[in-house]
Enzyme design. Sequence first.
Site, PDB file in Angstrom:
ATOM      1  N   LYS A  88      -9.765 -30.584 -11.282  1.00  0.00           N
ATOM      2  CA  LYS A  88      -9.979 -31.669 -10.313  1.00  0.00           C
ATOM      3  C   LYS A  88     -11.275 -32.401 -10.623  1.00  0.00           C
ATOM      4  O   LYS A  88     -12.365 -31.855 -10.479  1.00  0.00           O
ATOM      5  CB  LYS A  88     -10.085 -31.091  -8.896  1.00  0.00           C
ATOM      6  CG  LYS A  88     -10.172 -32.192  -7.860  1.00  0.00           C
ATOM      7  CD  LYS A  88     -10.597 -31.660  -6.511  1.00  0.00           C
ATOM      8  CE  LYS A  88     -11.928 -32.208  -6.060  1.00  0.00           C
ATOM      9  NZ  LYS A  88     -12.151 -33.628  -6.242  1.00  0.00           N
TER      10      LYS A  88
ATOM     11  N   GLY B 162     -21.482 -28.824  -8.289  1.00  0.00           N
ATOM     12  CA  GLY B 162     -21.638 -29.816  -7.233  1.00  0.00           C
ATOM     13  C   GLY B 162     -22.769 -29.442  -6.297  1.00  0.00           C
ATOM     14  O   GLY B 162     -23.734 -28.787  -6.714  1.00  0.00           O
ATOM     15  N   SER B 163     -22.629 -29.820  -5.050  1.00  0.00           N
ATOM     16  CA  SER B 163     -23.733 -29.655  -4.106  1.00  0.00           C
ATOM     17  C   SER B 163     -23.816 -28.217  -3.582  1.00  0.00           C
ATOM     18  O   SER B 163     -22.844 -27.461  -3.620  1.00  0.00           O
ATOM     19  CB  SER B 163     -23.545 -30.626  -2.940  1.00  0.00           C
ATOM     20  OG  SER B 163     -22.331 -30.336  -2.282  1.00  0.00           O
TER      21      SER B 163
ATOM     22  N   GLY C 192     -20.771 -25.646  -2.608  1.00  0.00           N
ATOM     23  CA  GLY C 192     -20.781 -24.491  -3.508  1.00  0.00           C
ATOM     24  C   GLY C 192     -20.859 -23.178  -2.747  1.00  0.00           C
ATOM     25  O   GLY C 192     -20.121 -22.237  -3.045  1.00  0.00           O
TER      26      GLY C 192
ATOM     27  N   GLU D 135     -22.487 -24.018 -10.150  1.00  0.00           N
ATOM     28  CA  GLU D 135     -23.744 -24.660 -10.565  1.00  0.00           C
ATOM     29  C   GLU D 135     -24.047 -25.731  -9.537  1.00  0.00           C
ATOM     30  O   GLU D 135     -23.230 -26.625  -9.317  1.00  0.00           O
ATOM     31  CB  GLU D 135     -23.598 -25.285 -11.952  1.00  0.00           C
ATOM     32  CG  GLU D 135     -23.605 -24.290 -13.095  1.00  0.00           C
ATOM     33  CD  GLU D 135     -24.874 -23.478 -13.186  1.00  0.00           C
ATOM     34  OE1 GLU D 135     -25.928 -23.940 -12.699  1.00  0.00           O
ATOM     35  OE2 GLU D 135     -24.809 -22.359 -13.719  1.00  0.00           O
TER      36      GLU D 135
ATOM     37  N   CYS E 121     -28.610 -33.098 -12.304  1.00  0.00           N
ATOM     38  CA  CYS E 121     -29.027 -31.891 -11.588  1.00  0.00           C
ATOM     39  C   CYS E 121     -30.317 -31.349 -12.178  1.00  0.00           C
ATOM     40  O   CYS E 121     -31.073 -30.662 -11.503  1.00  0.00           O
ATOM     41  CB  CYS E 121     -27.927 -30.852 -11.641  1.00  0.00           C
ATOM     42  SG  CYS E 121     -27.328 -30.598 -13.310  1.00  0.00           S
TER      43      CYS E 121
ATOM     44  N   GLN F  46     -24.726 -42.751  -1.644  1.00  0.00           N
ATOM     45  CA  GLN F  46     -25.867 -42.173  -2.357  1.00  0.00           C
ATOM     46  C   GLN F  46     -27.091 -43.085  -2.234  1.00  0.00           C
ATOM     47  O   GLN F  46     -28.214 -42.616  -2.062  1.00  0.00           O
ATOM     48  CB  GLN F  46     -25.504 -41.943  -3.828  1.00  0.00           C
ATOM     49  CG  GLN F  46     -26.591 -41.267  -4.632  1.00  0.00           C
ATOM     50  CD  GLN F  46     -26.906 -39.850  -4.159  1.00  0.00           C
ATOM     51  OE1 GLN F  46     -26.013 -39.050  -3.959  1.00  0.00           O
ATOM     52  NE2 GLN F  46     -28.188 -39.551  -3.941  1.00  0.00           N
TER      53      GLN F  46
ATOM     54  N   GLU G 236     -33.171 -31.875  -2.289  1.00  0.00           N
ATOM     55  CA  GLU G 236     -32.675 -32.658  -3.431  1.00  0.00           C
ATOM     56  C   GLU G 236     -32.288 -34.068  -2.960  1.00  0.00           C
ATOM     57  O   GLU G 236     -31.493 -34.219  -2.040  1.00  0.00           O
ATOM     58  CB  GLU G 236     -31.449 -31.975  -4.042  1.00  0.00           C
ATOM     59  CG  GLU G 236     -30.971 -32.654  -5.306  1.00  0.00           C
ATOM     60  CD  GLU G 236     -29.708 -32.013  -5.876  1.00  0.00           C
ATOM     61  OE1 GLU G 236     -28.757 -31.803  -5.111  1.00  0.00           O
ATOM     62  OE2 GLU G 236     -29.694 -31.747  -7.093  1.00  0.00           O
TER      63      GLU G 236
HETATM   64  P1  NAD Z   1     -20.012 -32.322  -4.138  1.00  0.00           P
HETATM   65  O1  NAD Z   1     -20.348 -30.906  -3.796  1.00  0.00           O
HETATM   66  O2  NAD Z   1     -19.898 -33.289  -3.039  1.00  0.00           O
HETATM   67  O3  NAD Z   1     -18.615 -32.367  -4.910  1.00  0.00           O
HETATM   68  C1  NAD Z   1     -18.388 -31.638  -6.093  1.00  0.00           C
HETATM   69  C2  NAD Z   1     -16.889 -31.423  -6.252  1.00  0.00           C
HETATM   70  O4  NAD Z   1     -16.449 -30.537  -5.227  1.00  0.00           O
HETATM   71  C3  NAD Z   1     -16.065 -32.705  -6.104  1.00  0.00           C
HETATM   72  O5  NAD Z   1     -15.007 -32.688  -7.033  1.00  0.00           O
HETATM   73  C4  NAD Z   1     -15.546 -32.586  -4.687  1.00  0.00           C
HETATM   74  O6  NAD Z   1     -14.352 -33.273  -4.478  1.00  0.00           O
HETATM   75  C5  NAD Z   1     -15.319 -31.084  -4.577  1.00  0.00           C
HETATM   76  N1  NAD Z   1     -15.230 -30.575  -3.208  1.00  0.00           N
HETATM   77  C6  NAD Z   1     -15.740 -31.115  -2.077  1.00  0.00           C
HETATM   78  N2  NAD Z   1     -15.394 -30.349  -1.007  1.00  0.00           N
HETATM   79  C7  NAD Z   1     -14.671 -29.309  -1.477  1.00  0.00           C
HETATM   80  C8  NAD Z   1     -14.048 -28.180  -0.878  1.00  0.00           C
HETATM   81  N3  NAD Z   1     -14.102 -27.975   0.437  1.00  0.00           N
HETATM   82  N4  NAD Z   1     -13.399 -27.309  -1.661  1.00  0.00           N
HETATM   83  C9  NAD Z   1     -13.348 -27.479  -2.998  1.00  0.00           C
HETATM   84  N5  NAD Z   1     -13.904 -28.538  -3.627  1.00  0.00           N
HETATM   85  C10 NAD Z   1     -14.568 -29.433  -2.886  1.00  0.00           C
HETATM   86  O7  NAD Z   1     -21.084 -32.767  -5.243  1.00  0.00           O
HETATM   87  P2  NAD Z   1     -21.240 -34.213  -5.930  1.00  0.00           P
HETATM   88  O8  NAD Z   1     -21.840 -35.133  -4.914  1.00  0.00           O
HETATM   89  O9  NAD Z   1     -20.002 -34.602  -6.633  1.00  0.00           O
HETATM   90  O10 NAD Z   1     -22.307 -33.911  -7.074  1.00  0.00           O
HETATM   91  C11 NAD Z   1     -23.686 -33.949  -6.868  1.00  0.00           C
HETATM   92  C12 NAD Z   1     -24.254 -32.552  -6.770  1.00  0.00           C
HETATM   93  O11 NAD Z   1     -23.865 -31.807  -7.925  1.00  0.00           O
HETATM   94  C13 NAD Z   1     -25.765 -32.507  -6.734  1.00  0.00           C
HETATM   95  O12 NAD Z   1     -26.177 -31.562  -5.773  1.00  0.00           O
HETATM   96  C14 NAD Z   1     -26.135 -31.996  -8.131  1.00  0.00           C
HETATM   97  O13 NAD Z   1     -27.368 -31.338  -8.223  1.00  0.00           O
HETATM   98  C15 NAD Z   1     -24.995 -31.103  -8.432  1.00  0.00           C
HETATM   99  N6  NAD Z   1     -24.846 -30.888  -9.865  1.00  0.00           N
HETATM  100  C16 NAD Z   1     -25.192 -29.670 -10.374  1.00  0.00           C
HETATM  101  C17 NAD Z   1     -25.097 -29.425 -11.728  1.00  0.00           C
HETATM  102  C18 NAD Z   1     -25.477 -28.095 -12.287  1.00  0.00           C
HETATM  103  O14 NAD Z   1     -25.022 -27.767 -13.372  1.00  0.00           O
HETATM  104  N7  NAD Z   1     -26.288 -27.307 -11.609  1.00  0.00           N
HETATM  105  C19 NAD Z   1     -24.629 -30.435 -12.582  1.00  0.00           C
HETATM  106  C20 NAD Z   1     -24.287 -31.665 -12.037  1.00  0.00           C
HETATM  107  C21 NAD Z   1     -24.391 -31.876 -10.670  1.00  0.00           C
END
Ligand code: NAD
Length: 479
Positions: free
Chosen positions: A172, A225-226, A230, A247, A281, A328, A380
């Site tokens: 996804k 993601g966030s 996570g 991550e 990130c 954002q 963040e």
């Molecule tokens: P997000 O958590 O909003 O979304 C990430 C993914 O999770 C998306 O595909 C989203 O659709 C999905 N998602 C949302 N709700 C969900 C649920 N209930 N169940 C399963 N999946 C779900 O994050 P974002 O806004 O897309 O990305 C930004 C964040 O990602 C920032 O916090 C950034 O630091 C982090 N990030 C971390 C790394 C790393 O490797 N540590 C790398 C890139 C980004």
Amino acid sequence: MNRFDNFIAGEWVQGSGTRPNVNPSDTRDIIGDYAQADAVQTGHAIAAAAAAAPTWAASTPQQRFDVLDAVGSELLARREEIGRLLSREEGKTLPEGIGEAHRAAMIFKFFAGEALRAGGETLASVRLGVGVEVLRQPVGVVGLIAPWNFPIAIPAWKIAPALAYGNCVVFKPAELVPGCGWTIADILSRSGLPRGVFNLVMGAGSQVGQAMVDSPLVKAVSFTGSVGVGRRIIASCAQRQAKVQAEMGGKNPLVVLDDADLAVAVNAAVQGAYYSTGQRCTASSRFIVTEGIHDAFVDGVVAKLRALKVDNALLDGTDIGPVVDERQLAQNLKYVEIGRQEGGELAFGGEVLERATPGFYQRPALFTGTTNAMRISREEVFGPVANVVKARDYDEALAIANDTEFGLSAGLCTRSLKHATHFKLHAQAGMVMVNLPTAGVDYHVPFGGSKGSSYGPREQGTYAREFYTTVKTAYSAAG
Ligand code: NAD
């Protein structure tokens, strides 16, 4: 027709609706309408992957190599076109977009090689006449959930090892950037993979992502993601004993000591904090600077920020593209306001910019006179906003750098071997950079953080094997 479908069980299928993919550099430009799956359709993809699992688990290393190598070659050949798509949908500059497409190609090539090397171990038993083997087997169906900020590199570093180690994939992409994920699916659909081995399901996290997290057929979930999302995924997976790797966010420090080369420090700061619009990130967001170099460092960063061209990501000469979307941008502006209210001094930028094309442009912001207790030092932002915290000496700077719930990347600028060596050992982060920006990593070594930033085994390099395989210990009598 500018409609892009999901790929399930070897077929392109419409979703229950579509979502427009909007160019953040020019909101009049719609890249296409991308299918949105619901939980039911996600279930079909999971079932297809589960049905294909025995076949792909039994595939030869050569079959896996051929698929991954072909994907890598096509990504490489098309990197300019795919890089342009990436910049158009995400907003990083064209050189950054092309660079990321190139990196995705290298990741597929790397894991093509790993597919050939994916062995286990044979050990002598402690008992006479007994042999012991440690077998590495595929996990089964893996659910891969990606964020929007690296639309092709992150999907690549999840999909390539998943397939290399014999797993079936339900992938996804993030809602905001489905184009690059769709492109990988398109290439994979022509790669000779048996039907169901790879499935693309685009749609909302609350529908598609949640269905993957909750399905008992999905044996492992890799999430980037966030922190909020996570942590919920980690808890749900633990509850049903699925493997999980997450991550998440960062609040990455760059420590600058009096003995640093000023030009190196200023470059590392500006590169690490503001390029890719600060939407990495691993971006530095806290500059922790000792008193002797503080003023010269701030002057140097402001001078560089003043010279940066913030504009449409696809234009020649743009240094910083737009913020990814309206939400954002609102978050970034909120943190600029919070920084002001907390007593930080806005030394530069932070305001919204108008450009020839309607987009989400913001001038990079630098705060001085901040403390590490302030919200802008602790939370963040995920945008082009950074702040300077003064420190007395190295020891205090290190303590401030480590005083955070996160631990993804940490940087130090110094000419002191003693401090560099100490920092590598004692910075509480998964990745440590000396005289380099906190962002910018290689594709063949482990990637990940510590503390609140990460959970589970590392991604990338040979370390990816830990997550994408399960271990079985087999004993047999020698004769
Ligand atoms: P997000 O958590 O909003 O979304 C990430 C993914 O999770 C998306 O595909 C989203 O659709 C999905 N998602 C949302 N709700 C969900 C649920 N209930 N169940 C399963 N999946 C779900 O994050 P974002 O806004 O897309 O990305 C930004 C964040 O990602 C920032 O916090 C950034 O630091 C982090 N990030 C971390 C790394 C790393 O490797 N540590 C790398 C890139 C980004």
